[in-house]
Design a protein around this motif. Sequence first.
Motif, PDB file in Angstrom:
ATOM      1  N   VAL A  95       0.878  -1.189   0.000  1.00 26.40           N
ATOM      2  CA  VAL A  95       0.000   0.000   0.000  1.00 26.40           C
ATOM      3  C   VAL A  95       0.907   1.229   0.000  1.00 26.40           C
ATOM      4  N   ILE A  96       0.875   1.977  -1.069  1.00 28.53           N
ATOM      5  CA  ILE A  96       1.838   3.060  -1.258  1.00 28.53           C
ATOM      6  C   ILE A  96       1.790   4.106  -0.145  1.00 28.53           C
ATOM      7  N   TYR A  97       0.604   4.352   0.406  1.00 27.85           N
ATOM      8  CA  TYR A  97       0.515   5.408   1.426  1.00 27.85           C
ATOM      9  C   TYR A  97       1.164   4.994   2.758  1.00 27.85           C
ATOM     10  N   ASN A  98       1.592   3.735   2.868  1.00 25.38           N
ATOM     11  CA  ASN A  98       2.379   3.323   4.045  1.00 25.38           C
ATOM     12  C   ASN A  98       3.873   3.538   3.822  1.00 25.38           C
ATOM     13  N   HIS A  99       4.241   4.137   2.690  1.00 27.18           N
ATOM     14  CA  HIS A  99       5.659   4.296   2.355  1.00 27.18           C
ATOM     15  C   HIS A  99       5.996   5.754   2.008  1.00 27.18           C
ATOM     16  N   LEU A 100       5.276   6.694   2.611  1.00 28.08           N
ATOM     17  CA  LEU A 100       5.470   8.117   2.275  1.00 28.08           C
ATOM     18  C   LEU A 100       6.917   8.603   2.437  1.00 28.08           C
ATOM     19  N   PRO A 101       7.664   8.169   3.482  1.00 22.92           N
ATOM     20  CA  PRO A 101       9.035   8.691   3.626  1.00 22.92           C
ATOM     21  C   PRO A 101       9.941   8.367   2.440  1.00 22.92           C
ATOM     22  N   ARG A 102       9.599   7.341   1.639  1.00 20.60           N
ATOM     23  CA  ARG A 102      10.484   6.974   0.517  1.00 20.60           C
ATOM     24  C   ARG A 102      10.100   7.651  -0.804  1.00 20.60           C
ATOM     25  N   TRP A 103       9.000   8.427  -0.813  1.00 17.93           N
ATOM     26  CA  TRP A 103       8.586   9.062  -2.071  1.00 17.93           C
ATOM     27  C   TRP A 103       9.689   9.953  -2.661  1.00 17.93           C
ATOM     28  N   PRO A 104      10.342  10.819  -1.847  1.00 18.87           N
ATOM     29  CA  PRO A 104      11.377  11.688  -2.457  1.00 18.87           C
ATOM     30  C   PRO A 104      12.490  10.888  -3.121  1.00 18.87           C
ATOM     31  N   GLU A 105      12.903   9.784  -2.494  1.00 17.14           N
ATOM     32  CA  GLU A 105      13.949   8.927  -3.090  1.00 17.14           C
ATOM     33  C   GLU A 105      13.468   8.395  -4.454  1.00 17.14           C
ATOM     34  N   ALA A 106      12.201   7.990  -4.498  1.00 25.39           N
ATOM     35  CA  ALA A 106      11.645   7.459  -5.756  1.00 25.39           C
ATOM     36  C   ALA A 106      11.641   8.545  -6.834  1.00 25.39           C
ATOM     37  N   PHE A 107      11.190   9.740  -6.477  1.00 30.72           N
ATOM     38  CA  PHE A 107      11.087  10.814  -7.481  1.00 30.72           C
ATOM     39  C   PHE A 107      12.468  11.226  -7.985  1.00 30.72           C
ATOM     40  N   LYS A 108      13.461  11.191  -7.073  1.00 33.05           N
ATOM     41  CA  LYS A 108      14.824  11.568  -7.473  1.00 33.05           C
ATOM     42  C   LYS A 108      15.359  10.549  -8.493  1.00 33.05           C
ATOM     43  N   ALA A 109      15.204   9.282  -8.167  1.00 31.26           N
ATOM     44  CA  ALA A 109      15.734   8.241  -9.066  1.00 31.26           C
ATOM     45  C   ALA A 109      14.983   8.254 -10.398  1.00 31.26           C
ATOM     46  N   ILE A 110      13.667   8.329 -10.346  1.00 31.44           N
ATOM     47  CA  ILE A 110      12.879   8.300 -11.591  1.00 31.44           C
ATOM     48  C   ILE A 110      13.198   9.541 -12.432  1.00 31.44           C
ATOM     49  N   GLY A 111      13.294  10.691 -11.755  1.00 33.47           N
ATOM     50  CA  GLY A 111      13.614  11.935 -12.462  1.00 33.47           C
ATOM     51  C   GLY A 111      14.940  11.815 -13.204  1.00 33.47           C
TER      52      GLY A 111
END
Length: 328
Positions: A271-287
């Motif tokens: 469930v993605i909303y249980n992983h909010l602290p990792r969103w910035p890491e994801a956006f950085k890598a995907i970007g």
Amino acid sequence: MATARKYNVEAVFKGAPKKSDFKIVEETLPAIKDGEFLAEAIWLSVDPYMRLFVNSSNVGNTMFGEQVAKVIESKNENFKVGDYVAGMFGWRTKTISNGDQVRKLDRSVYTDDKLSTGLGILGMPGATAYIAFLSICAPKEGETLVVTGAAGVVGSAVGQIAKIKGCRVVGFAGSDEKVQYLKSLGFDEAINYKTMTSLKETLEKTCPKGIDMFFDNVGGEFYDTIIPQMNTSGRVAVVGCISQYNLENPEKGPRLNPSILAKELTIKGFVIYNHLPRWPEAFKAIGEWIEKGQLKYNETVTEGFDNMFDAFSGLFTGKNTGKAVVKA
Ligand SMILES: NC(=O)c1ccc[n+]([C@@H]2O[C@H](COP(=O)([O-])OP(=O)(O)OC[C@H]3O[C@@H](n4cnc5c(N)ncnc54)[C@H](OP(=O)(O)O)[C@@H]3O)[C@@H](O)[C@H]2O)c1
């Protein structure tokens, strides 16, 4: 005083969602108070989870969902007029917010032509692809991944991340155009599941070394057929089961425990909303992958707030390739 238009939920869905399950109403908004801002929707998201989570408590209330909006009035020092934000404001044209759980969009990343990605590849679904795939499937070079719902925003990103990690990628999607799209993204095999004859035989042919990782967006027959074909120590990310969302009576599946046990499979929900602290890491890598041309994305744009229902129902008939967004 501002006037907003919004979709109220009129009825809990029975089977496929119907237009009459929603009603567009007008709402006069009060003046904003200290600490609040008024935002106007620019892009609105329609997502498969919306089908899953409407229940009787939503009836009579605004349909939930995320949007990218522009701040047009503000008495909150953290959100200035002209800022762009992503927030769970619902299916509505204007919203008063106190900024709680609102993401301010960095305009050096979310430029004018990329604002909608805040709902897609650089938003919740992109974070889902990155976090769920890397943490659950734990890819190793040379391994084989099967991904279902492969031409959607989550599936297409997962397949490309797996290619970046040196894996062999097999994707299933619902049309020949989507198959071509997946091949253009570098998928090793892409299959139109609507025209194939046998899923089991297709898997045997396209995965000659078996299946090490299964990223499931669809569930149902795919899940039932793929689990017994997994290799020993295989990893399965259960991220979506869209084939089941519109069923009025749940289907009964085969008993898979002997395969899970004997092959020591790891099967994990997400469930993605249980992983909010990792969103910035994801956006950085995907970007960075987007920047380098290693990861591509597509959006299916529906024009007009009044057409939100069509965009939403299109998710269940395969109308979208990549992220489905509505331009307000
Ligand atoms: N667990 C989480 O936190 C989380 C977060 C985000 C998304 N998800 C889930 O991940 C999945 C993909 O999400 P997404 O945003 O990328 O959606 P999406 O794939 O962009 O949109 C839905 C697609 O699903 C396919 N589909 C619809 N009905 C189907 C059926 N009966 N059988 C097989 N395929 C069907 C259609 O493509 P075809 O033309 O290929 O049929 C459609 O285009 C969804 O199940 C969603 O609920 C979960």
